[in-house]
Design a protein around this motif. Structure first.
Motif, PDB file in Angstrom:
ATOM      1  N   LEU A   1       0.820  -1.207   0.000  1.00 57.12           N
ATOM      2  CA  LEU A   1       0.000   0.000   0.000  1.00 57.12           C
ATOM      3  C   LEU A   1       0.856   1.260   0.000  1.00 57.12           C
ATOM      4  CD1 LEU A   1      -2.836  -0.969   2.533  1.00 57.12           C
ATOM      5  CD2 LEU A   1      -2.818  -1.177   0.038  1.00 57.12           C
ATOM      6  N   LEU A   2       1.986   1.221   0.707  1.00 51.26           N
ATOM      7  CA  LEU A   2       2.886   2.370   0.711  1.00 51.26           C
ATOM      8  C   LEU A   2       3.449   2.620  -0.684  1.00 51.26           C
ATOM      9  CD1 LEU A   2       4.404   4.546   2.279  1.00 51.26           C
ATOM     10  CD2 LEU A   2       6.196   2.846   2.773  1.00 51.26           C
TER      11      LEU A   2
ATOM     12  N   LYS B   1      -2.239   8.089  -7.740  1.00 50.88           N
ATOM     13  CA  LYS B   1      -3.162   9.007  -7.070  1.00 50.88           C
ATOM     14  C   LYS B   1      -4.598   8.713  -7.513  1.00 50.88           C
ATOM     15  CE  LYS B   1       0.120  11.465  -5.087  1.00 50.88           C
ATOM     16  NZ  LYS B   1       0.314  11.481  -3.610  1.00 50.88           N
ATOM     17  N   GLY B   2      -5.543   9.162  -6.727  1.00 53.17           N
ATOM     18  CA  GLY B   2      -6.950   9.118  -7.097  1.00 53.17           C
ATOM     19  C   GLY B   2      -7.486   7.722  -7.346  1.00 53.17           C
ATOM     20  N   GLU B   3      -8.287   7.600  -8.416  1.00 54.55           N
ATOM     21  CA  GLU B   3      -8.969   6.342  -8.716  1.00 54.55           C
ATOM     22  C   GLU B   3      -7.991   5.222  -9.041  1.00 54.55           C
ATOM     23  OE1 GLU B   3     -12.433   4.594 -11.721  1.00 54.55           O
ATOM     24  OE2 GLU B   3     -11.978   6.734 -11.679  1.00 54.55           O
ATOM     25  N   LYS B   4      -6.878   5.569  -9.704  1.00 54.06           N
ATOM     26  CA  LYS B   4      -5.863   4.571 -10.044  1.00 54.06           C
ATOM     27  C   LYS B   4      -5.290   3.942  -8.769  1.00 54.06           C
ATOM     28  CE  LYS B   4      -2.904   2.350 -12.681  1.00 54.06           C
ATOM     29  NZ  LYS B   4      -3.340   1.203 -13.489  1.00 54.06           N
ATOM     30  N   ALA B   5      -5.023   4.773  -7.766  1.00 51.20           N
ATOM     31  CA  ALA B   5      -4.496   4.266  -6.494  1.00 51.20           C
ATOM     32  C   ALA B   5      -5.511   3.347  -5.825  1.00 51.20           C
ATOM     33  CB  ALA B   5      -4.140   5.427  -5.579  1.00 51.20           C
ATOM     34  N   HIS B   6      -6.783   3.744  -5.881  1.00 53.12           N
ATOM     35  CA  HIS B   6      -7.834   2.928  -5.274  1.00 53.12           C
ATOM     36  C   HIS B   6      -7.916   1.561  -5.951  1.00 53.12           C
ATOM     37  CE1 HIS B   6     -11.696   1.798  -3.517  1.00 53.12           C
ATOM     38  NE2 HIS B   6     -12.132   1.553  -4.739  1.00 53.12           N
ATOM     39  N   ASN B   7      -7.888   1.543  -7.276  1.00 57.40           N
ATOM     40  CA  ASN B   7      -7.967   0.284  -8.015  1.00 57.40           C
ATOM     41  C   ASN B   7      -6.772  -0.616  -7.712  1.00 57.40           C
ATOM     42  OD1 ASN B   7     -10.385   1.086  -9.195  1.00 57.40           O
ATOM     43  ND2 ASN B   7      -9.380   1.974 -10.996  1.00 57.40           N
ATOM     44  N   GLU B   8      -5.591  -0.029  -7.618  1.00 64.29           N
ATOM     45  CA  GLU B   8      -4.385  -0.804  -7.302  1.00 64.29           C
ATOM     46  C   GLU B   8      -4.454  -1.387  -5.890  1.00 64.29           C
ATOM     47  OE1 GLU B   8      -1.761  -1.646  -9.147  1.00 64.29           O
ATOM     48  OE2 GLU B   8      -2.676  -0.753 -10.916  1.00 64.29           O
ATOM     49  N   MET B   9      -5.007  -0.612  -4.973  1.00 60.82           N
ATOM     50  CA  MET B   9      -5.145  -1.114  -3.602  1.00 60.82           C
ATOM     51  C   MET B   9      -6.113  -2.290  -3.555  1.00 60.82           C
ATOM     52  SD  MET B   9      -5.276   2.358  -1.286  1.00 60.82           S
ATOM     53  CE  MET B   9      -3.877   3.465  -1.186  1.00 60.82           C
ATOM     54  N   MET B  10      -7.233  -2.188  -4.267  1.00 58.26           N
ATOM     55  CA  MET B  10      -8.185  -3.291  -4.321  1.00 58.26           C
ATOM     56  C   MET B  10      -7.557  -4.524  -4.949  1.00 58.26           C
ATOM     57  SD  MET B  10     -11.022  -2.327  -2.872  1.00 58.26           S
ATOM     58  CE  MET B  10      -9.914  -1.489  -1.732  1.00 58.26           C
ATOM     59  N   ALA B  11      -6.724  -4.309  -5.974  1.00 52.48           N
ATOM     60  CA  ALA B  11      -6.031  -5.424  -6.630  1.00 52.48           C
ATOM     61  C   ALA B  11      -5.044  -6.080  -5.677  1.00 52.48           C
ATOM     62  CB  ALA B  11      -5.315  -4.924  -7.883  1.00 52.48           C
ATOM     63  N   ALA B  12      -4.371  -5.267  -4.849  1.00 48.90           N
ATOM     64  CA  ALA B  12      -3.412  -5.812  -3.876  1.00 48.90           C
ATOM     65  C   ALA B  12      -4.132  -6.659  -2.831  1.00 48.90           C
ATOM     66  CB  ALA B  12      -2.652  -4.670  -3.209  1.00 48.90           C
ATOM     67  N   HIS B  13      -5.293  -6.206  -2.384  1.00 46.65           N
ATOM     68  CA  HIS B  13      -6.070  -6.986  -1.431  1.00 46.65           C
ATOM     69  C   HIS B  13      -6.485  -8.329  -2.046  1.00 46.65           C
ATOM     70  CE1 HIS B  13      -6.534  -3.210   0.844  1.00 46.65           C
ATOM     71  NE2 HIS B  13      -6.913  -3.959   1.867  1.00 46.65           N
TER      72      HIS B  13
END
Length: 369
Positions: free
Chosen positions: A208-209, A216-228
């Motif tokens: 996540l770091l 940033k923004g929506e791209k960061a959110h999508n990447e975080m969901m993918a990491a989970h």
């Protein structure tokens, strides 16, 4: 308003006060009578302050069979004709009147107006709720039915413990121990879930770091969901320990209602505490501090010190250092919040929670965080 109008208003209030009767002195209703809120229920030698002010209140009620209905003290209400009893309930006491079919009862500004077509003898009950089994439904009537049943069960358990050891203070201490063991399965489940949360945080933290630094923004959110998803971790994994904690909340609510409304605790001492039914006031300030009251209470201070001591020694080897630091800050804030919350409450409740904190610290040292 002119001076003369002030005088008229004052005279009217005095006349109204004079015409209102004391429930203990009134035996017959002939035509119409106004009964004042019982002063012996309103007057408190040591009133409660802060969030504990609820123990100062006197609540008008009426009963239809076993169903209790609370009345707005400052409103006006015609009591339903099918009501069997009407009157007042305070923390420990009750003052109830049996309604004759010929009576019409109206509550107006916390006063009861009774009207009859002919002289009628007044059947009344005045005393402690605990000692009048006919009005047992008034006990914990403000709670939902299932929660009231838990409170009655806690009261039975505490009374049973006291019958065995013969001391209310030590009975509360032992109650805390018994409840700790009874709730141990839930506590262990919460501990296991919290450890899983810490493990997941350790796995997710570097990913996540990295994502926060790159996107940033929506791209960061999508990447975080993918990491989970990649690590097989639900985005809501931190909520699981909260759900298990919710199981204990109704039991704690029931315990504190029982400790707050058991008149058997009135006048019972423990160590330096003179009366478990009120705060353990060591020094009277002579003035009231907002939310806290007018005295120096030692038990809430000891309770908070136990929590702070436990927090200082708190560690979580499974979680990142930053997360452990955040958890400690939350524990310090919680200790302060509980200090303000419990400070003006009866000593019995604070004693229970202080002992619960001691047991939690022991569990923390034995089983780990």
């Amino acid at each position: 308003m002119t001076y003369r109008k002030y005088m008229v208003l004052t005279l009217m209030l005095c006349v109204t006060a004079a015409t209102a009767k004391d429930i203990r002195m009134l035996n017959v209703v002939d035509g119409a009578e106004t009964i004042d809120t019982p002063m012996f229920m309103v007057t408190h030698e040591k009133p409660f302050f802060g969030l504990a002010f609820i123990y100062n209140s006197v609540q008008p009620v009426y009963l239809i069979d076993d169903e209790v209905t609370f009345i707005d003290p400052e409103g006006t209400l015609v009591v339903p004709s099918e009501a069997s009893y009407v009157g007042w309930k305070s923390r420990y006491q009750l003052a109830m009147i049996s309604l004759d079919k010929s009576m019409m009862a109206t509550f107006k500004n916390n006063r009861l107006e009774l009207k009859t077509d002919a002289a009628t003898s007044l059947n009344k009950t005045v005393g402690y709720t605990d000692s009048v089994s006919a009005f047992s439904e008034l006990k914990y009537a403000h709670l939902w039915g299932w929660l009231r049943s838990i409170a009655l069960g806690i009261e039975w358990l505490l009374t049973t413990i006291n019958n065995a050891i013969g001391h209310w203070g030590w009975s509360i201490v032992l109650l805390s121990v018994v409840m700790k063991f009874l709730l141990m399965p839930v506590g262990l489940m919460t501990l296991r879930l919290q450890r899983n949360v810490s493990k997941n945080q350790t796995l997710l933290a570097p990913r996540l770091l990295e994502i926060k630094q790159k996107y940033k923004g929506e791209k960061a959110h999508n990447e975080m969901m993918a990491a989970h998803k990649e690590l097989g971790i639900s985005p809501f994994y931190t909520l699981k320990p909260l759900f298990s904690n919710f199981i204990q909340i109704p039991i704690l609510v029931a315990i504190f209602n029982a400790l707050g409304e058991m008149s058997a605790l009135e006048g019972q001492g423990f160590l330096w505490v003179h009366d478990l039914s009120i705060p353990d006031a060591l020094i009277d300030f002579g003035f009231a501090v907002p939310l806290l009251g007018s005295s120096l209470n030692l038990l809430p201070i000891l309770m908070t010190l136990i929590t702070l001591f436990s927090t200082i020694y708190y560690r979580n080897d499974l979680a990142p250092a930053s997360e452990t630091k955040k958890q400690k800050v939350n524990l310090y804030l919680m200790a302060f919040a509980f200090f303000v919350l419990f400070y003006p409450f009866p000593a019995a409740m604070v004693l229970y929670w202080a002992m619960a904190n001691v047991l939690q610290f022991i569990q923390q040292k034995v089983l780990g965080n």
